[in-house]
Design a protein around this motif. Structure first.
Motif, PDB file in Angstrom:
ATOM      1  N   ASN A 130      -1.065   1.546  -4.794  1.00 13.08           N
ATOM      2  CA  ASN A 130      -2.062   0.601  -4.494  1.00 13.08           C
ATOM      3  C   ASN A 130      -2.822   1.190  -3.043  1.00 13.08           C
ATOM      4  O   ASN A 130      -2.091   1.560  -2.145  1.00 13.08           O
ATOM      5  CB  ASN A 130      -1.480  -0.867  -3.917  1.00 13.08           C
ATOM      6  CG  ASN A 130      -0.878  -1.301  -5.002  1.00 13.08           C
ATOM      7  OD1 ASN A 130      -1.184  -1.404  -6.247  1.00 13.08           O
ATOM      8  ND2 ASN A 130       0.261  -1.785  -4.926  1.00 13.08           N
TER       9      ASN A 130
ATOM     10  N   VAL B 292      -6.400   1.282  -0.381  1.00 15.06           N
ATOM     11  CA  VAL B 292      -7.676   0.638   0.401  1.00 15.06           C
ATOM     12  C   VAL B 292      -8.731   1.546   0.102  1.00 15.06           C
ATOM     13  O   VAL B 292      -8.880   2.593   0.604  1.00 15.06           O
ATOM     14  CB  VAL B 292      -7.462   0.255   1.752  1.00 15.06           C
ATOM     15  CG1 VAL B 292      -9.006  -0.080   2.444  1.00 15.06           C
ATOM     16  CG2 VAL B 292      -6.468  -0.710   2.040  1.00 15.06           C
TER      17      VAL B 292
ATOM     18  N   THR C 220      -8.748  -3.838  -1.624  1.00 11.60           N
ATOM     19  CA  THR C 220      -7.526  -3.095  -2.025  1.00 11.60           C
ATOM     20  C   THR C 220      -7.405  -2.889  -3.649  1.00 11.60           C
ATOM     21  O   THR C 220      -7.578  -3.802  -4.171  1.00 11.60           O
ATOM     22  CB  THR C 220      -6.511  -4.034  -1.503  1.00 11.60           C
ATOM     23  OG1 THR C 220      -6.392  -4.325  -0.200  1.00 11.60           O
ATOM     24  CG2 THR C 220      -4.839  -3.607  -2.053  1.00 11.60           C
TER      25      THR C 220
ATOM     26  N   LEU D 200       0.815  -1.282   0.009  1.00  9.29           N
ATOM     27  CA  LEU D 200      -0.114  -0.116  -0.042  1.00  9.29           C
ATOM     28  C   LEU D 200       1.012   1.080   0.040  1.00  9.29           C
ATOM     29  O   LEU D 200       2.033   1.103   0.494  1.00  9.29           O
ATOM     30  CB  LEU D 200      -1.017  -0.174   1.426  1.00  9.29           C
ATOM     31  CG  LEU D 200      -1.857  -1.066   1.181  1.00  9.29           C
ATOM     32  CD1 LEU D 200      -2.455  -1.172   2.898  1.00  9.29           C
ATOM     33  CD2 LEU D 200      -2.744  -1.180   0.228  1.00  9.29           C
TER      34      LEU D 200
END
Length: 825
Positions: A736, A738, A772, A709
């Protein structure tokens, strides 16, 4: 054709009588083109609004709706189940007959079939069918709008008839009919009623097994059980779609296992006991079985202008108009249920015959009927008989899934007329008239004696005081500015009004008991024919039950169609909100008395609240912990609550304010915080920044961090297409991240696709979806396609074909049996 009419002339006359009774009861409203005002049906219309709108537009009814509680499957709201053959039978009935004539006819024809199976003649069977059909709660359920419940009750009698036929050796016909009526029962979609019926059937099977062993006839018994087992499996297959989805969904509702350890009860997989026992029958409330107003009628029954309450007030100098107005607001019902539409009245005539049945019927079916009545009555006491109720609630499978335990009395309402009319049949056919008359006298002494006691000295048995009587006196004292003497005078007058109401109905009951006794006396003395007597009994039953039913399901229940259409007239604030073109935001309507037990707002827009007795447990836990003591603004924001409606405390006028901090349909969060369990997760969302952080159970950690992330303050995620079952988002990010979606998490059917490929998603913030999302520009879709429904429908189709073949086989079998008889003739 003429021979067929001649052979079946009795049945045709009975059918004509049933049609006349059903249409006559509703004659005025039907002729005036009025429709029923049913509270629960109107609630259902609001629940179904999005489903029906989509169905009208696309021809397909979605299996998910976002219209209430943030979103939930529509299985228990409205679903077609088009592969189920019984769906079309029910649709045909509802199309041909006006509501609720179809239900009344089902009551009567189903019970008539049972009484004919029990070998009663046509006229006696017809009278018994009317007695069952007009039992008060059969009508009260209709008035309340419990349409599915009423339909389920209507199939009780024919199911029992099919079982009895099978146990008597009519394996093919009895088994096929049992399968058909049980399939109709299950399709009525009221699991609670079906469960209670199965309890009664289990007792019947147990008694039959005992006698089969005793008579050394276990082979035909187990053969019959085999056919009944096959019929049950077939009925289940026909309803596979609805049963599978209901079973799957129920585990995640308030009837399933709690998620919070702090809220785990003894019955950790069912309803809270206090909630389930809320509608418990008082022990002495059983007197309403034959004296309808023994407990004051329904909560809508009030003292009125000619009452003792009004007289006390006027004697104290209160203006007569004000005194009458006050008396019209004082409830006469004094039981401990929070509310009730009316009493469980089985009929004065039926009660007398039931007592006679206990004395005179020798058939072993009596012991089944008595056992089933006792069980249903004892279980209806709920919190008033905790030993037995808790035993069932804690240890008996499925029992703790159901509320309103007084509903077990539906079994008693079936068994009372069955035993009563078996007794009447015994009076008609037994040649030992001295024996019959002796038993009839004893029944009269018992029922007449109890009734006379309830006329002369009702206070010996009934207190006419509710458990809240002292609270009432305290409230009256405050209302009368501290005048305790006046408060006590009014309270005592209320007791007198309740007693007078009970006494009037007890006199009424005694008259009917005396009439049925007199009628049986002249039958026993062979002064009239049994056919005439059967019609006379039917007449007594109709007069008795009809007049009580009209207290609750009356012409005033019906209103002009145009008035019904105006029930959901939008207010100014509703019209303002509906002008918002965003397809998927929510509204929190605090102008309702309880936004979480009222579906009105759901008729106009998607809501945080709503009404449904099978709502998701996670949402229910959220409400309990984040909205009960105070309203958690952070939770409102994460639910994308765009508007909040309030009511002016003085005028009641609805006002509205926009919520500028609503998080939107979806958003990328900056940080993820892991929690160890549901309790910690609930605590975490009590105060957090939903736009910036997500609270996620640690069990999802590997899925969350499957991709490394990273931050991106310029990332975007937007809802570009909305359908209840198909939501499409467009994302853009340089890392990346959430994403949290303001959609309710329910993994039994929802699939997430990223650029057309299925990807995992998980739960965040206790009940929302999260995923995600990889770096770049992507199309993210959520599609609801539950296997339980679509595979279940395929099974239903196969089951429906088998059911039709079974019914065809039964017809062929019966015709084959009659051919030798025809040749002999």
């Amino acid at each position: 054709m003429n021979n067929w009419i001649k052979r079946n002339s009795g049945h045709l006359i009975v059918a004509a009588i049933f049609f006349v009774l059903a249409f006559a009861y509703f004659f005025n409203p039907i002729m005036q083109g009025k429709v029923m005002y049913q509270g629960d049906v109107l609630q259902a219309q609001a629940m179904q609004k999005e489903i029906m709108d989509v169905k009208a537009k696309t021809g397909h009814a979605p299996l998910w709706t976002n219209q209430m509680f943030g979103g939930m499957p529509s299985y228990q709201i409205w679903a077609k189940y088009g592969s189920n053959a019984t769906t079309y039978v029910i649709d045909a009935l509802k199309t041909v007959f006006p509501n609720p004539v179809d239900t009344i006819l089902l009551y009567m024809f189903g019970a008539y079939f049972l009484f004919c199976t029990l070998k009663l003649n046509n006229w006696l069977a017809a009278a018994g069918a009317v007695a069952f059909a007009f039992s008060s709660y059969n009508f009260i359920y209709i008035e309340a709008g419990h349409a599915n419940q009423a339909y389920a009750i209507a199939f009780f009698a024919p199911i029992v008839a099919g079982i009895i036929m099978t146990l008597r050796g009519q394996y093919i016909t009895g088994g096929a009919l049992t399968a058909f009526f049980l399939a109709m029962e299950i399709r009525s979609n009221h699991v609670q009623m079906t469960f209670y019926l199965l309890l009664a059937v289990a007792i019947l099977i147990g008694i039959e097994l005992y006698h089969a062993i005793k008579a050394k006839l276990t082979t035909p018994f187990f053969k019959a059980i085999g056919f009944l087992a096959g019929a049950t499996i077939l009925a289940v297959l026909v309803n596979a779609g609805s049963l599978w989805t209901t079973y799957e969904y129920s585990k995640y509702t308030i009837r399933g296992k709690p998620n919070l350890k702090s809220e785990t009860t003894t019955a950790s997989t069912g309803l809270a006991k206090d909630y389930a026992y809320t509608w418990s029958e008082s022990v002495t409330e059983v007197f309403t079985f034959f004296i309808p107003n023994a407990y004051g009628g329904g909560t809508g029954t009030t003292a009125g202008e000619d009452s003792k309450v009004a007289k006390v007030l006027t004697d104290k100098g209160i203006d007569p108009a004000q005194a009458q107005q006050f008396a019209a607001q004082v409830p006469l019902y004094w039981g401990n249920k929070p509310s009730t539409n009316g009493p469980w009245y089985f009929g004065a005539v039926v009660f007398f015959l039931f007592v006679l049945g206990l004395l005179i019927v020798k058939n072993r079916i009596k012991w089944w009927l008595l056992s089933a009545v006792l069980l249903s009555v004892f279980l209806s006491f709920g919190k008033n008989l905790p030993f037995l109720s808790d035993l069932f609630f804690n240890y008996f499978p499925l029992y703790n899934k159901f509320r309103a335990v007084e509903s077990t009395l539906v079994i008693a309402s079936l068994c009372f007329p069955i035993l009563g009319f078996l007794a009447l049949n015994e009076v008609f056919i037994n040649r030992d008239k001295a024996y019959v008359f002796n038993k009839t006298k004893i029944a009269f002494y018992i029922t007449g004696g109890i009734t006379l006691l309830m006329i002369a000295l009702p206070g010996l048995i009934l207190s006419f005081k509710s458990t809240e009587h002292q609270t009432l006196i305290t409230g009256l004292t405050q209302a009368f500015r501290g005048d305790g003497a006046m408060a006590n005078s009014v309270a005592n007058a209320l007791i007198q009004d309740r007693e007078a109401l009970e006494r009037a109905d007890a006199i009424r009951t005694f008259i009917f008991v005396a009439l049925i006794f007199g009628l049986l006396y002249i039958v026993i003395k062979q002064k009239i024919s049994t056919t005439f007597a059967a019609f006379a009994v039917m007449g007594l039953v109709v007069v008795d039950m009809w007049s009580v039913d009209k207290r609750y399901l009356k012409d005033d229940t019906f209103i002009p169609k145009e008035n019904l259409a105006q029930v959901y007239t939008p207010r100014e604030v509703d019209e303002f909100v509906m002008r918002d073109k965003d397809p998927n935001f929510r509204v929190f309507d605090l102008s309702l008395s309880d936004p979480f037990h009222d579906s009105r707002s759901s008729y106009f827009y998607k809501t945080v609240g709503g009404f449904h007795s099978a709502r998701l447990r996670r949402f229910d836990e959220l409400v309990e912990n984040q909205f009960t003591k105070s309203i958690n603004q952070d939770v409102l924001d994460m639910l994308n609550t765009k508007y909040i409606i309030t009511a002016d405390p003085k005028t009641g006028a609805a006002g509205m304010r926009a919520n500028p901090t609503a998080c939107g349909n979806a958003w990328f969060v900056k940080t993820v915080k892991y929690v160890k369990d549901a309790d910690q997760e609930m605590q975490a969302i009590s105060s957090f920044s939903p736009k910036d952080e997500a609270m996620i159970d640690q069990s999802y950690k590997k899925v969350v961090e499957a991709l490394p992330l990273g931050p991106d303050d310029n990332s975007t995620i937007k809802l570009i297409s909305y359908e209840p079952e198909h939501l499409t988002y467009q994302t853009s990010s340089s890392a990346n991240q959430v994403a949290v979606f303001s959609e309710i998490y329910y993994d039994k059917g929802w699939t997430m696709l990223i650029d057309g490929k299925e990807q995992p998603y998980y739960r965040a913030d206790y009940l929302l979806r999260a995923a995600t999302i990889p770096v770049g520009n992507h199309k993210v879709e959520f599609i609801f396609h539950p296997t339980s429904y679509y595979a279940g429908e395929n099974i239903s189709l196969a089951g429906s074909v088998l059911l039709i073949l079974a019914l065809g086989g039964a017809v062929y079998s019966e015709r084959k049996k009659k051919q030798p008889e025809a040749k002999k003739a």
